[in-house]
Write a protein that holds these residues in place. Structure first.
Motif, mmCIF file in Angstrom:
data_model
loop_
_atom_site.group_PDB
_atom_site.id
_atom_site.type_symbol
_atom_site.label_atom_id
_atom_site.label_comp_id
_atom_site.label_asym_id
_atom_site.label_seq_id
_atom_site.Cartn_x
_atom_site.Cartn_y
_atom_site.Cartn_z
ATOM 1 N N LYS A 122 0.852 -1.192 0.000
ATOM 2 C CA LYS A 122 0.000 0.000 0.000
ATOM 3 C C LYS A 122 0.889 1.244 0.000
ATOM 4 O O LYS A 122 1.764 1.367 -0.812
ATOM 5 C CB LYS A 122 -0.943 -0.005 1.217
ATOM 6 C CG LYS A 122 -1.873 -1.197 1.275
ATOM 7 C CD LYS A 122 -2.909 -1.152 0.192
ATOM 8 C CE LYS A 122 -3.835 -2.345 0.304
ATOM 9 N NZ LYS A 122 -4.865 -2.380 -0.690
ATOM 10 N N THR A 123 0.701 2.117 0.950
ATOM 11 C CA THR A 123 1.455 3.366 1.030
ATOM 12 C C THR A 123 2.801 3.134 1.707
ATOM 13 O O THR A 123 3.212 2.004 1.899
ATOM 14 C CB THR A 123 0.647 4.410 1.824
ATOM 15 O OG1 THR A 123 0.442 3.903 3.145
ATOM 16 C CG2 THR A 123 -0.696 4.685 1.172
ATOM 17 N N SER A 124 3.456 4.201 2.117
ATOM 18 C CA SER A 124 4.774 4.089 2.748
ATOM 19 C C SER A 124 4.698 3.763 4.230
ATOM 20 O O SER A 124 5.703 3.805 4.921
ATOM 21 C CB SER A 124 5.531 5.408 2.565
ATOM 22 O OG SER A 124 4.815 6.458 3.191
ATOM 23 N N ARG A 125 3.519 3.425 4.715
ATOM 24 C CA ARG A 125 3.383 3.113 6.143
ATOM 25 C C ARG A 125 2.191 2.208 6.374
ATOM 26 O O ARG A 125 1.294 2.106 5.539
ATOM 27 C CB ARG A 125 3.184 4.386 6.946
ATOM 28 C CG ARG A 125 1.835 4.975 6.599
ATOM 29 C CD ARG A 125 1.495 6.206 7.286
ATOM 30 N NE ARG A 125 0.330 6.751 6.597
ATOM 31 C CZ ARG A 125 -0.601 7.392 7.192
ATOM 32 N NH1 ARG A 125 -0.524 7.610 8.474
ATOM 33 N NH2 ARG A 125 -1.623 7.861 6.518
ATOM 34 N N ILE A 126 2.206 1.556 7.523
ATOM 35 C CA ILE A 126 1.035 0.831 8.022
ATOM 36 C C ILE A 126 0.423 1.743 9.077
ATOM 37 O O ILE A 126 1.133 2.245 9.951
ATOM 38 C CB ILE A 126 1.429 -0.525 8.642
ATOM 39 C CG1 ILE A 126 2.112 -1.408 7.601
ATOM 40 C CG2 ILE A 126 0.213 -1.218 9.230
ATOM 41 C CD1 ILE A 126 2.699 -2.680 8.172
ATOM 42 N N ARG A 127 -0.877 1.962 8.996
ATOM 43 C CA ARG A 127 -1.506 2.902 9.925
ATOM 44 C C ARG A 127 -2.675 2.226 10.622
ATOM 45 O O ARG A 127 -3.471 1.533 9.992
ATOM 46 C CB ARG A 127 -2.026 4.115 9.167
ATOM 47 C CG ARG A 127 -2.663 5.137 10.080
ATOM 48 C CD ARG A 127 -3.449 6.105 9.271
ATOM 49 N NE ARG A 127 -4.561 5.412 8.631
ATOM 50 C CZ ARG A 127 -5.808 5.838 8.668
ATOM 51 N NH1 ARG A 127 -6.113 6.941 9.264
ATOM 52 N NH2 ARG A 127 -6.757 5.166 8.078
ATOM 53 N N PHE A 128 -2.730 2.413 11.931
ATOM 54 C CA PHE A 128 -3.858 1.937 12.723
ATOM 55 C C PHE A 128 -4.626 3.142 13.225
ATOM 56 O O PHE A 128 -4.032 4.083 13.762
ATOM 57 C CB PHE A 128 -3.388 1.089 13.914
ATOM 58 C CG PHE A 128 -2.911 -0.276 13.521
ATOM 59 C CD1 PHE A 128 -3.806 -1.303 13.295
ATOM 60 C CD2 PHE A 128 -1.558 -0.523 13.353
ATOM 61 C CE1 PHE A 128 -3.361 -2.562 12.908
ATOM 62 C CE2 PHE A 128 -1.110 -1.769 12.979
ATOM 63 C CZ PHE A 128 -2.012 -2.793 12.760
ATOM 64 N N GLY A 137 -3.817 -4.921 3.901
ATOM 65 C CA GLY A 137 -2.682 -5.066 2.995
ATOM 66 C C GLY A 137 -1.798 -6.218 3.415
ATOM 67 O O GLY A 137 -2.084 -6.930 4.374
ATOM 68 N N THR A 138 -0.700 -6.386 2.676
ATOM 69 C CA THR A 138 0.229 -7.483 2.925
ATOM 70 C C THR A 138 1.638 -6.934 3.077
ATOM 71 O O THR A 138 2.121 -6.213 2.209
ATOM 72 C CB THR A 138 0.201 -8.487 1.760
ATOM 73 O OG1 THR A 138 -1.131 -8.959 1.601
ATOM 74 C CG2 THR A 138 1.119 -9.661 2.028
ATOM 75 N N LEU A 139 2.270 -7.273 4.188
ATOM 76 C CA LEU A 139 3.667 -6.942 4.430
ATOM 77 C C LEU A 139 4.484 -8.184 4.089
ATOM 78 O O LEU A 139 4.278 -9.244 4.678
ATOM 79 C CB LEU A 139 3.886 -6.540 5.888
ATOM 80 C CG LEU A 139 5.294 -6.124 6.274
ATOM 81 C CD1 LEU A 139 5.681 -4.827 5.574
ATOM 82 C CD2 LEU A 139 5.404 -5.956 7.778
ATOM 83 N N LYS A 140 5.381 -8.061 3.122
ATOM 84 C CA LYS A 140 6.182 -9.199 2.674
ATOM 85 C C LYS A 140 7.599 -9.074 3.220
ATOM 86 O O LYS A 140 8.187 -7.999 3.178
ATOM 87 C CB LYS A 140 6.222 -9.252 1.150
ATOM 88 C CG LYS A 140 4.873 -9.479 0.531
ATOM 89 C CD LYS A 140 4.947 -9.438 -0.973
ATOM 90 C CE LYS A 140 3.577 -9.626 -1.583
ATOM 91 N NZ LYS A 140 3.627 -9.529 -3.044
ATOM 92 N N TYR A 141 8.122 -10.175 3.705
ATOM 93 C CA TYR A 141 9.455 -10.243 4.304
ATOM 94 C C TYR A 141 10.265 -11.287 3.545
ATOM 95 O O TYR A 141 9.797 -12.402 3.324
ATOM 96 C CB TYR A 141 9.334 -10.629 5.777
ATOM 97 C CG TYR A 141 10.640 -10.910 6.467
ATOM 98 C CD1 TYR A 141 11.269 -9.938 7.228
ATOM 99 C CD2 TYR A 141 11.247 -12.163 6.378
ATOM 100 C CE1 TYR A 141 12.468 -10.207 7.875
ATOM 101 C CE2 TYR A 141 12.447 -12.432 7.020
ATOM 102 C CZ TYR A 141 13.044 -11.458 7.752
ATOM 103 O OH TYR A 141 14.226 -11.713 8.396
ATOM 104 N N ALA A 157 -5.859 -7.425 8.023
ATOM 105 C CA ALA A 157 -7.238 -7.207 7.598
ATOM 106 C C ALA A 157 -7.672 -5.792 7.975
ATOM 107 O O ALA A 157 -7.041 -5.120 8.799
ATOM 108 C CB ALA A 157 -8.159 -8.227 8.252
ATOM 109 N N ARG A 158 -8.768 -5.357 7.382
ATOM 110 C CA ARG A 158 -9.293 -4.022 7.672
ATOM 111 C C ARG A 158 -9.621 -3.856 9.161
ATOM 112 O O ARG A 158 -9.523 -2.769 9.707
ATOM 113 C CB ARG A 158 -10.538 -3.765 6.823
ATOM 114 C CG ARG A 158 -11.100 -2.380 6.988
ATOM 115 C CD ARG A 158 -12.194 -2.067 6.010
ATOM 116 N NE ARG A 158 -11.778 -1.854 4.645
ATOM 117 C CZ ARG A 158 -11.080 -0.802 4.211
ATOM 118 N NH1 ARG A 158 -10.694 0.104 5.052
ATOM 119 N NH2 ARG A 158 -10.776 -0.672 2.952
#
Length: 172
Positions: A122-128, A137-141, A157-158
C-alpha cells in the motif's frame, strides 16, 4: 576360564595410534554436524525476526486502541515515513500526516538483520486508527542467508487483525 590380556608395564591408556584414529573419527563426525548447526541458527534467526515483526505490529494496534490515537509503522527518515528499510519505527501520528512531529512520540523501534527486505503493498506506512482498524494489505518479508531464501507474509485485515503465511515465492 576368561582370557585377560596382560598389562603393559602397569600403565593404562591409549596408544598414539588409537588416539589419532579417535581424533580422525571425531573430526569426520563434526564436519557433518557443523553445517546442520549453521542452518539451525539461520532458522532460529528467521523465526525470531518474524515474531519480532508480528509483535511490533500488535504493539502498534494495541497502542492505538489504548491511547485512542492514530499509530503509524514505517522507516523514519528525517522524521518522515519513507519505506520499510531498517529500522522500523512505531509512532503516534496524531494528525495523520505521515511525519513524526515534536508533539508525537515513538513507541517502538525494530532493527532488522542484514540481507532482509520488507515491502508493503500500500502506502509508505502501516496505519492503525484509534479504533484499531487498519488499511488492509500485505507486508512481505524476504531473508537471504547462507544461500537460502526464506520469506513470509503478514496479512493485515481491515479490522486490524493479522495472520502470517510462510512463503518464499514472493522473494524471487
Amino acid at each position: 576360564m576368561l582370557y585377560t590380556p596382560p598389562r603393559r608395564n602397569g600403565c593404562c591408556g591409549f596408544t598414539i595410534i588409537e588416539f589419532t584414529v579417535a581424533l580422525a573419527i571425531l573430526g569426520i563426525v563434526f564436519s557433518f554436524a557443523i553445517p546442520k548447526v549453521s542452518s539451525f541458527n539461520d532458522a532460529i534467526k528467521f523465526r525470531s525476526e518474524q515474531n519480532q515483526l508480528v509483535m511490533l505490529i500488535q504493539t502498534a494496534r494495541a497502542e492505538a486502541l489504548n491511547t485512542n490515537n492514530f499509530m503509524a509503522i514505517c522507516h523514519l527518515e528525517s522524521g518522515e515515513c519513507k519505506d520499510f528499510t531498517s529500522p522500523i519505527s512505531v509512532f503516534s501520528d496524531l494528525n495523520n500526516n505521515r511525519r513524526l512531529d515534536t508533539n508525537e512520540a515513538t513507541t517502538a523501534i525494530l532493527h532488522l538483520h542484514n540481507n532482509t527486505q520488507l515491502s508493503w503493498n500500500k502506502t509508505s506506512r502501516i496505519r492503525f486508527a484509534a479504533t484499531g482498524r487498519a488499511l488492509n494489505g500485505t507486508l512481505k518479508y524476504c531473508s537471504r542467508q547462507s544461500d537460502t531464501v526464506k520469506g513470509f507474509k503478514i496479512i493485515i485485515a481491515r479490522t486490524g487483525r493479522m495472520r502470517t503465511e510462510s512463503n518464499s515465492d514472493h522473494c524471487g
